[in-house]
Design a protein around this motif. Structure first.
Motif, PDB file in Angstrom:
ATOM      1  N   LEU A   1       0.811  -1.215   0.000  1.00  0.00           N
ATOM      2  CA  LEU A   1       0.000   0.000   0.000  1.00  0.00           C
ATOM      3  C   LEU A   1       0.849   1.271   0.000  1.00  0.00           C
ATOM      4  N   HIS A   2       2.164   1.118   0.155  1.00  0.00           N
ATOM      5  CA  HIS A   2       3.067   2.271   0.069  1.00  0.00           C
ATOM      6  C   HIS A   2       3.555   2.519  -1.360  1.00  0.00           C
ATOM      7  N   TRP A   3       3.214   1.606  -2.277  1.00  0.00           N
ATOM      8  CA  TRP A   3       3.618   1.774  -3.678  1.00  0.00           C
ATOM      9  C   TRP A   3       3.043   3.083  -4.216  1.00  0.00           C
ATOM     10  N   THR A   4       3.880   3.875  -4.879  1.00  0.00           N
ATOM     11  CA  THR A   4       3.417   5.153  -5.412  1.00  0.00           C
ATOM     12  C   THR A   4       3.592   5.202  -6.917  1.00  0.00           C
ATOM     13  N   VAL A   5       2.687   5.957  -7.553  1.00  0.00           N
ATOM     14  CA  VAL A   5       2.789   6.229  -8.985  1.00  0.00           C
ATOM     15  C   VAL A   5       2.778   7.741  -9.163  1.00  0.00           C
ATOM     16  N   HIS A   6       3.412   8.193 -10.245  1.00  0.00           N
ATOM     17  CA  HIS A   6       3.572   9.621 -10.495  1.00  0.00           C
ATOM     18  C   HIS A   6       2.791  10.023 -11.739  1.00  0.00           C
ATOM     19  N   GLY A   7       1.899  11.000 -11.577  1.00  0.00           N
ATOM     20  CA  GLY A   7       1.150  11.521 -12.706  1.00  0.00           C
ATOM     21  C   GLY A   7       2.023  12.416 -13.568  1.00  0.00           C
ATOM     22  N   LEU A   8       1.608  12.614 -14.806  1.00  0.00           N
ATOM     23  CA  LEU A   8       2.380  13.449 -15.717  1.00  0.00           C
ATOM     24  C   LEU A   8       2.339  14.916 -15.303  1.00  0.00           C
ATOM     25  N   ASP A   9       1.382  15.267 -14.430  1.00  0.00           N
ATOM     26  CA  ASP A   9       1.284  16.649 -13.942  1.00  0.00           C
ATOM     27  C   ASP A   9       2.033  16.834 -12.622  1.00  0.00           C
ATOM     28  N   GLY A  10       2.749  15.796 -12.200  1.00  0.00           N
ATOM     29  CA  GLY A  10       3.521  15.900 -10.962  1.00  0.00           C
ATOM     30  C   GLY A  10       2.828  15.336  -9.735  1.00  0.00           C
ATOM     31  N   THR A  11       1.558  14.964  -9.851  1.00  0.00           N
ATOM     32  CA  THR A  11       0.859  14.393  -8.702  1.00  0.00           C
ATOM     33  C   THR A  11       1.465  13.037  -8.340  1.00  0.00           C
ATOM     34  N   VAL A  12       1.397  12.698  -7.082  1.00  0.00           N
ATOM     35  CA  VAL A  12       1.879  11.404  -6.603  1.00  0.00           C
ATOM     36  C   VAL A  12       0.724  10.728  -5.883  1.00  0.00           C
TER      37      VAL A  12
ATOM     38  N   GLU B   1       7.956   3.018 -18.059  1.00  0.00           N
ATOM     39  CA  GLU B   1       8.890   3.778 -18.883  1.00  0.00           C
ATOM     40  C   GLU B   1       9.176   5.126 -18.227  1.00  0.00           C
ATOM     41  N   ASN B   2      10.143   5.876 -18.789  1.00  0.00           N
ATOM     42  CA  ASN B   2      10.437   7.171 -18.185  1.00  0.00           C
ATOM     43  C   ASN B   2       9.319   8.170 -18.507  1.00  0.00           C
ATOM     44  N   ARG B   3       9.211   9.167 -17.667  1.00  0.00           N
ATOM     45  CA  ARG B   3       8.087  10.103 -17.734  1.00  0.00           C
ATOM     46  C   ARG B   3       7.999  10.830 -19.073  1.00  0.00           C
TER      47      ARG B   3
ATOM     48  N   VAL C   1       3.270   6.920 -14.087  1.00  0.00           N
ATOM     49  CA  VAL C   1       4.554   6.247 -14.256  1.00  0.00           C
ATOM     50  C   VAL C   1       4.950   5.655 -12.905  1.00  0.00           C
ATOM     51  N   SER C   2       5.399   4.406 -12.935  1.00  0.00           N
ATOM     52  CA  SER C   2       5.926   3.795 -11.718  1.00  0.00           C
ATOM     53  C   SER C   2       7.439   3.921 -11.774  1.00  0.00           C
ATOM     54  N   GLU C   3       8.000   4.631 -10.809  1.00  0.00           N
ATOM     55  CA  GLU C   3       9.442   4.847 -10.791  1.00  0.00           C
ATOM     56  C   GLU C   3      10.164   3.823  -9.917  1.00  0.00           C
ATOM     57  N   THR C   4       9.381   2.938  -9.323  1.00  0.00           N
ATOM     58  CA  THR C   4       9.953   1.845  -8.536  1.00  0.00           C
ATOM     59  C   THR C   4       9.378   0.545  -9.076  1.00  0.00           C
ATOM     60  N   ARG C   5       9.916  -0.541  -8.615  1.00  0.00           N
ATOM     61  CA  ARG C   5       9.444  -1.853  -9.058  1.00  0.00           C
ATOM     62  C   ARG C   5       7.971  -2.038  -8.682  1.00  0.00           C
ATOM     63  N   LEU C   6       7.234  -2.703  -9.557  1.00  0.00           N
ATOM     64  CA  LEU C   6       5.831  -2.992  -9.263  1.00  0.00           C
ATOM     65  C   LEU C   6       5.738  -3.908  -8.048  1.00  0.00           C
ATOM     66  N   PRO C   7       4.680  -3.775  -7.250  1.00  0.00           N
ATOM     67  CA  PRO C   7       4.474  -4.734  -6.158  1.00  0.00           C
ATOM     68  C   PRO C   7       4.372  -6.149  -6.734  1.00  0.00           C
ATOM     69  N   ALA C   8       4.781  -7.131  -5.981  1.00  0.00           N
ATOM     70  CA  ALA C   8       4.793  -8.519  -6.459  1.00  0.00           C
ATOM     71  C   ALA C   8       3.433  -8.944  -7.000  1.00  0.00           C
ATOM     72  N   GLU C   9       2.355  -8.488  -6.353  1.00  0.00           N
ATOM     73  CA  GLU C   9       0.999  -8.896  -6.779  1.00  0.00           C
ATOM     74  C   GLU C   9       0.605  -8.288  -8.125  1.00  0.00           C
ATOM     75  N   LEU C  10       1.343  -7.280  -8.588  1.00  0.00           N
ATOM     76  CA  LEU C  10       1.028  -6.635  -9.869  1.00  0.00           C
ATOM     77  C   LEU C  10       2.107  -6.913 -10.922  1.00  0.00           C
ATOM     78  N   GLU C  11       3.078  -7.740 -10.585  1.00  0.00           N
ATOM     79  CA  GLU C  11       4.088  -8.092 -11.578  1.00  0.00           C
ATOM     80  C   GLU C  11       3.451  -9.012 -12.611  1.00  0.00           C
ATOM     81  N   THR C  12       3.958  -8.932 -13.839  1.00  0.00           N
ATOM     82  CA  THR C  12       3.320  -9.658 -14.928  1.00  0.00           C
ATOM     83  C   THR C  12       4.345 -10.219 -15.893  1.00  0.00           C
TER      84      THR C  12
END
Length: 197
Positions: free
Chosen positions: A57-68, A118-120, A138-149
């Protein structure tokens, strides 16, 4: 020996060229509607959901507008997660169906995370070029194990408790009544008061 080496180099060059031509041809066929969607995914019964675990639940994603956005911030809402890449033809082909599903559920409380690793800047250029109206991250860290594919695109649906209750690898038609009904049923469950003991 030198002749043999030249012939080997020539064969490798021709093979590389053949692969490049085949890839380009496949992409062009895809862009002209040559790829078929897989049958509609079979969704579980909302009253008897499987559980494929709870991603970090600490996994973060970054929006193209800078939101996290931290995954934990979305607890209490169903979350539609699509993992994609700009070089993935099937990902591009299914995106309009995700965009239509998202548009039809904007006021419903269902969250959408359309995530690339991919990069932003690559993602930003792709979104502008394709004129996508989707919440792309964009995910700047590794995906959580449950979302790896093992393949792309990959789609996961999380319930209001953050559990992965559905997963599908491959392109699909997402803008359908069964998918919409499933997400709305998850939303209703998340909103319902807990049952009395």
């Amino acid at each position: 020996m030198g002749v043999l080496r030249r012939e080997s180099s020539s064969i490798v060059l021709w093979l590389a060229l053949a692969v490049a031509v085949a890839s380009l041809t496949g992409y062009l066929v895809l862009r002209k509607g040559g790829l078929r969607f897989s049958p509609a995914p079979t969704l579980p019964d909302p009253a008897d959901l499987p559980s494929y675990g709870v991603p970090d639940l600490h996994w973060t994603v970054h929006g193209l507008d800078g939101t996290v956005i931290r995954l934990g911030d979305l607890l209490g809402r169903p979350v539609f997660v699509n993992i994609w890449a700009s070089w993935c033809g099937p990902c591009i082909e299914e995106m309009p169906t995700i965009a239509r599903l998202h548009a039809s559920l904007q006021e419903s409380g269902v969250a959408f995370l359309v995530v690339s690793e991919e990069n932003r800047e690559t993602v930003r250029k792709f979104v502008q070029q394709e004129k996508l109206s989707l919440p792309v991250y964009v995910s700047e860290t590794r995906l959580p194990a449950e979302l790896e594919t093992s393949g792309l695109p990959a789609t996961f649906i999380l319930d209001g408790a953050g559990r992965v209750v559905f997963k599908h690898i491959g392109m699909a038609e997402w803008d359908t009544a069964p998918v919409r009904d499933f997400l709305l049923a998850l939303r209703a469950q998340a909103s319902a008061p807990p049952a009395a003991p």
